[in-house]
Scaffold this active site. Structure first.
Site, PDB file in Angstrom:
ATOM      1  N   LYS A 127      17.737 -56.287  -1.408  1.00 56.73           N
ATOM      2  CA  LYS A 127      16.682 -55.688  -1.704  1.00 56.73           C
ATOM      3  C   LYS A 127      16.213 -54.746  -2.378  1.00 56.73           C
ATOM      4  CE  LYS A 127      12.026 -57.234   0.385  1.00 56.73           C
ATOM      5  NZ  LYS A 127      11.060 -56.588   0.045  1.00 56.73           N
ATOM      6  N   ASP A 129      13.893 -52.520  -4.125  1.00 53.89           N
ATOM      7  CA  ASP A 129      12.570 -51.493  -3.806  1.00 53.89           C
ATOM      8  C   ASP A 129      12.102 -50.835  -5.231  1.00 53.89           C
ATOM      9  OD1 ASP A 129      10.828 -50.860  -2.545  1.00 53.89           O
ATOM     10  OD2 ASP A 129      11.155 -49.119  -1.553  1.00 53.89           O
ATOM     11  N   TYR A 234      16.996 -62.095 -10.336  1.00 59.47           N
ATOM     12  CA  TYR A 234      17.214 -63.222  -8.614  1.00 59.47           C
ATOM     13  C   TYR A 234      17.200 -65.049  -8.611  1.00 59.47           C
ATOM     14  CZ  TYR A 234      13.251 -60.487  -6.973  1.00 59.47           C
ATOM     15  OH  TYR A 234      11.775 -60.873  -6.806  1.00 59.47           O
ATOM     16  N   LYS A 322      15.330 -56.145   6.831  1.00 57.12           N
ATOM     17  CA  LYS A 322      15.063 -55.005   6.501  1.00 57.12           C
ATOM     18  C   LYS A 322      15.896 -54.000   7.156  1.00 57.12           C
ATOM     19  CE  LYS A 322      10.842 -55.448   4.451  1.00 57.12           C
ATOM     20  NZ  LYS A 322       9.349 -54.512   4.125  1.00 57.12           N
ATOM     21  N   CYS A 413      21.480 -29.129  38.324  1.00 51.28           N
ATOM     22  CA  CYS A 413      20.491 -29.166  37.590  1.00 51.28           C
ATOM     23  C   CYS A 413      21.879 -28.310  35.989  1.00 51.28           C
ATOM     24  CB  CYS A 413      19.520 -28.888  37.527  1.00 51.28           C
ATOM     25  SG  CYS A 413      19.261 -27.687  36.174  1.00 51.28           S
ATOM     26  N   CYS A 416      19.942 -24.473  36.702  1.00 50.00           N
ATOM     27  CA  CYS A 416      19.679 -23.242  37.724  1.00 50.00           C
ATOM     28  C   CYS A 416      20.501 -24.247  38.858  1.00 50.00           C
ATOM     29  CB  CYS A 416      18.429 -23.503  38.575  1.00 50.00           C
ATOM     30  SG  CYS A 416      18.132 -25.201  38.926  1.00 50.00           S
ATOM     31  N   CYS A 431      15.520 -31.960  37.977  1.00 50.44           N
ATOM     32  CA  CYS A 431      16.000 -30.787  38.383  1.00 50.44           C
ATOM     33  C   CYS A 431      14.488 -30.008  38.965  1.00 50.44           C
ATOM     34  CB  CYS A 431      16.418 -29.905  37.666  1.00 50.44           C
ATOM     35  SG  CYS A 431      15.851 -28.556  38.089  1.00 50.44           S
ATOM     36  N   CYS A 437      13.618 -22.285  37.731  1.00 56.22           N
ATOM     37  CA  CYS A 437      14.816 -23.595  37.394  1.00 56.22           C
ATOM     38  C   CYS A 437      14.993 -22.420  35.711  1.00 56.22           C
ATOM     39  CB  CYS A 437      15.023 -24.813  37.052  1.00 56.22           C
ATOM     40  SG  CYS A 437      16.064 -25.190  35.998  1.00 56.22           S
TER      41      CYS A 437
HETATM   42  P1  AMP Z   1       7.535 -58.114   0.391  1.00 53.16           P
HETATM   43  O1  AMP Z   1       6.910 -58.225  -0.789  1.00 53.16           O
HETATM   44  O2  AMP Z   1       8.034 -57.395   1.377  1.00 53.16           O
HETATM   45  O3  AMP Z   1       7.348 -59.383   1.582  1.00 53.16           O
HETATM   46  O4  AMP Z   1       9.233 -58.975  -0.535  1.00 53.16           O
HETATM   47  C1  AMP Z   1       9.262 -59.534  -1.186  1.00 53.16           C
HETATM   48  C2  AMP Z   1       9.365 -58.960  -2.626  1.00 53.16           C
HETATM   49  O5  AMP Z   1      10.911 -58.920  -2.203  1.00 53.16           O
HETATM   50  C3  AMP Z   1       9.592 -59.579  -3.870  1.00 53.16           C
HETATM   51  O6  AMP Z   1       8.768 -60.332  -4.207  1.00 53.16           O
HETATM   52  C4  AMP Z   1      10.574 -59.524  -4.612  1.00 53.16           C
HETATM   53  O7  AMP Z   1       9.467 -58.612  -4.935  1.00 53.16           O
HETATM   54  C5  AMP Z   1      11.248 -58.149  -3.378  1.00 53.16           C
HETATM   55  N1  AMP Z   1      12.538 -58.647  -3.859  1.00 53.16           N
HETATM   56  C6  AMP Z   1      13.413 -57.408  -4.482  1.00 53.16           C
HETATM   57  N2  AMP Z   1      14.911 -57.985  -4.025  1.00 53.16           N
HETATM   58  C7  AMP Z   1      15.038 -59.558  -3.516  1.00 53.16           C
HETATM   59  C8  AMP Z   1      15.524 -60.707  -4.079  1.00 53.16           C
HETATM   60  N3  AMP Z   1      16.982 -60.550  -3.988  1.00 53.16           N
HETATM   61  N4  AMP Z   1      15.502 -61.788  -3.233  1.00 53.16           N
HETATM   62  C9  AMP Z   1      13.694 -61.833  -3.420  1.00 53.16           C
HETATM   63  N5  AMP Z   1      13.218 -61.223  -3.325  1.00 53.16           N
HETATM   64  C10 AMP Z   1      13.387 -60.216  -3.385  1.00 53.16           C
HETATM   65 ZN    ZN Z   2      16.760 -26.935  36.778  1.00 49.45          ZN
END
Ligand code: AMP
Ligand code: ZN
Length: 681
Positions: A127, A129, A234, A322, A413, A416, A431, A437
């Protein structure tokens, strides 16, 4: 967001909370999608959404068609970009945080299809980011590209997308083809862009995703071009079935064949494969060179994906598994025992240091011995630890057991040597030697002086340890006698590391901090189970330490928010003779205000925010009642007269306090006058 269980919300409360959650989510969506300036971390945002779903599920009558639960992303604001309607909605994904969650998700999908879960194959992906984008090709040439926008309508960012080298300008496929994927930036580029920003005196970007988002939505595409954006594809869909792709794995293969970059993925036949893929990706996370926030699992068969469709804002065929936080694997090299301020003995795992969300972690608390027993933890085990934001790191799982024996509960403990106990109803080991202590006393005093309690800046763990070892302070009450202790232990300013100035600052701070709110004083007692909220509730209800001590269990348990277990702990603490003596000792050195915010106080009243001392015998009303009246008119009630006292209220047979107050020139108010000027109802 409140923390009240959804099940105990009334309809009215639910309605009020929904209104709040909806407006918060809208605001954060706008910050995230339109302004690329999120204020919340993903786990925080997810928490808001989950709470919204949970309340809507419990109270279906309160669900409105405009709720963010029916929508993805933010409404596209008045942006400089043209609008594009997506061919099919660009959805958000449901989140899973364990293999169990993933299994449940696909079990529902299987049920929907009337299939057995074992008949469903999955495609595991990273996934990424970044930011999703859609690109449309017509007879092999880019026609246009857009952002996800609100899921249905996005913004036309064709010129910006064509600056990305991972997006081919032409492809060898005819007809209309849509490709979707994630725009992201590699960490090295993120770092160099930020280095430039910093040297130009500008504010750096907070995350790689923000750079990607900000760069994609530039009106000037030469700026986008300078940002080194990249793209992982993807999804592909073609008109007229010119492509023969029946599965997600094939789709990714085709995308690669026609010139796109595709991230690592794998066919998963069962949950063991899912777990393995997730772990494999997680362990590579830091060396990928770009940010991912988990994995995505999709039903591999595209015809099945189509049959599944979507419900609400999420597809039924794909789920995001996640990373709950940044996770890392490491080994336990030792287990140490610490004694906390309430005597609780806490095992701490010493680990081979690892870097997690930007911090180096070398110790992880194990909370209690039940956790050790449950997980059968031993020195030498390999563990996976996680940390979300600035939250304390924790063990997620044991990834490899060693052959060593499980760590055992100590009988005495570690500090102490007194025998440890298990208290009724709690799993922890204690303790009980609270006042002698060494480690416990030092932990307690450190807490006592911290900003949660007396807030004595300059008196930290190091100084406390030093003074304690020397004998200069033996109990927290001694902190207020530090100056007198010089007679016995010599001037503090002569000690290494201390000079006249720093000693004076410390003494002045201690003087100033003698004055404390009632709730903070209650916090400072470190009563087991009593944190800020309970301390405030107690202060609010009882208005003075004396009435708290005198309160019956029933009085305490009657407070909304304090249950019987907690009441028992509080009474047990207050009933203990040694604790009671300690509280009396403390009260000699400090002065307490009950300034817990109360409602309806008149800020123009004569006693508002003034310090009052009562002396002599009240004849018209009881001393206790007089105090309460003073407090509810916003006054601080103190038991010692000092230059900080504003009024001394005198009853009959007033003694030394009155004389002393007269000497200081403090205003003297007769009892009758006081009663007449506060509201007696
Ligand atoms: P979320 O916005 O956290 O609900 O996740 C969905 C988003 O994940 C999608 O809109 C994509 O932008 C992102 N994403 C990243 N990698 C992938 C993947 N391999 N397949 C599908 N979505 C992906
Ligand atoms: Zn103690």
């Amino acid at each position: 967001m409140t923390t009240k269980p959804v099940g105990s919300l009334s309809l009215l409360e639910a309605n009020a909370e929904l209104a709040f959650l909806r407006s918060e989510i809208r605001r954060h969506d706008d910050l995230y999608y339109n302004k690329a300036m999120p204020e919340l971390s993903d786990p925080e945002y997810d928490a808001l959404r989950s709470r919204l779903y949970a309340i809507e599920e419990k109270f279906p009558v309160l669900v409105s068609s405009t709720s963010p639960s029916r929508r993805i992303g933010a409404p596209v604001d008045n942006s400089p970009f043209a609008k594009v309607r997506h061919r099919s909605p660009m959805l958000s994904l449901e989140n899973a945080f364990s293999v169990n969650d993933v299994e449940k998700f696909f079990a529902r999908a299987a049920k929907f299809l009337s299939l057995d879960l074992t008949a469903i194959e999955l495609c595991g992906e990273q996934k990424i980011d970044g930011l999703s984008a859609s690109v449309i090709y017509n007879d092999g040439k880019i026609s246009h590209g857009s952002t996800r926008g609100n899921g249905f309508i996005g913004e036309d960012i064709t010129r910006n997308l064509t600056t990305i080298s991972d997006i081919p300008k032409t492809i060898q496929v005819h007809g209309e083809v849509e490709v979707r994927g994630e725009v992201y930036i590699r960490t090295e580029h993120f770092n160099s862009i930020n280095a430039e920003k910093i040297s130009a005196g500008e504010t750096p970007f907070s995350s790689p995703r923000n750079v990607a988002a900000g760069s994609l939505r530039q009106v000037d595409s030469t700026i986008t071009a300078s940002r080194h954006l990249q793209f992982f594809a993807y999804y592909i869909s073609a008109s007229d079935n010119v492509l023969d792709v029946k599965t997600q794995v094939e789709a990714l293969g085709t995308l690669r064949d026609i010139g796109f970059s595709v991230a690592e993925h794998r066919l998963c036949k069962n949950m063991a494969d899912v777990n393995e893929f997730y772990r494999a990706i997680m362990s590579k996370r830091d060396s990928l060179g770009y940010e991912i926030d988990g994995t995505v699992f999709k039903v591999n068969s595209i015809p099945l994906q189509k049959r599944l469709g979507f419900s609400g804002r999420n597809p039924r065929h794909s789920v995001a598994f996640k990373f709950s936080a940044s996770e890392a694997e490491t080994m336990i090299t030792d287990i140490e025992l610490g004694v906390g301020r309430t005597g609780k003995i806490t095992p701490v795992a010493i680990i081979n240091p690892v870097s997690l969300s930007g911090a180096i972690i070398s110790r992880v608390t194990l909370h209690n011995f039940d956790e050790i027993a449950r997980k059968c933890i031993a020195v030498g085990d390999t563990i996976s630890i996680s940390r979300a934001g600035d939250v304390i790191p924790k063990i997620v799982s044991i990834t490899k057991k060693s052959n060593n024996k499980m760590f055992e509960i100590p009988l005495v403990c570690p500090s102490c040597g007194s025998p440890v106990t298990r208290r009724e109803g709690v799993v922890d080991v204690y303790c009980e030697n609270r006042y002698s202590c060494p480690e416990q006393v030092v932990s307690y005093m450190e807490y006592f002086a911290s900003e949660n309690c007396f807030d004595i800046v300059g008196l930290g763990k190091k100084q406390i340890e030093e003074f304690y070892t020397e004998g200069r302070i033996k109990t927290a009450a001694d902190i207020f006698r530090l100056r007198e202790k010089e007679l016995e232990y010599g001037p503090l300013s002569k000690k290494p590391g201390w000079g006249t100035i720093s000693v004076n600052i410390l003494y002045n701070t201690i003087e100033a901090q003698r004055h404390i709110s009632l709730w903070k004083f209650i916090m400072a007692l470190a009563i087991p189970g009593v944190g800020e909220v309970t301390a405030k509730l107690l202060a609010d209800r009882f208005s003075s330490v004396e009435s708290l001590i005198a309160a019956s269990s029933d009085d305490i348990a009657a407070i909304n928010g304090i249950g019987t277990t907690l009441t028992k702990k509080i009474r047990r603490f207050l009933d203990n003779e040694i604790n009671a003596a300690y509280i009396r000792e403390l009260l000699e050195s400090v002065s307490i205000d009950n300034d817990t915010p109360s409602y309806g106080v008149n800020p123009n009243g004569k006693y508002y925010r003034k310090t009052i001392v009562f002396t002599g015998t009240m004849t018209g009303i009881s001393r206790e009642r007089a105090k309460q009246l003073a407090i509810s008119s916003g006054a601080f009630v103190s038991s010692v007269v000092s230059s900080k006292t504003d009024f001394v209220i005198v009853g009959e047979r007033a003694g030394n306090k009155l004389k002393y107050a007269q000497g200081l020139g403090v205003a003297i108010v007769p009892e009758e006058e006081f009663i007449a000027s506060v509201d007696v109802d």
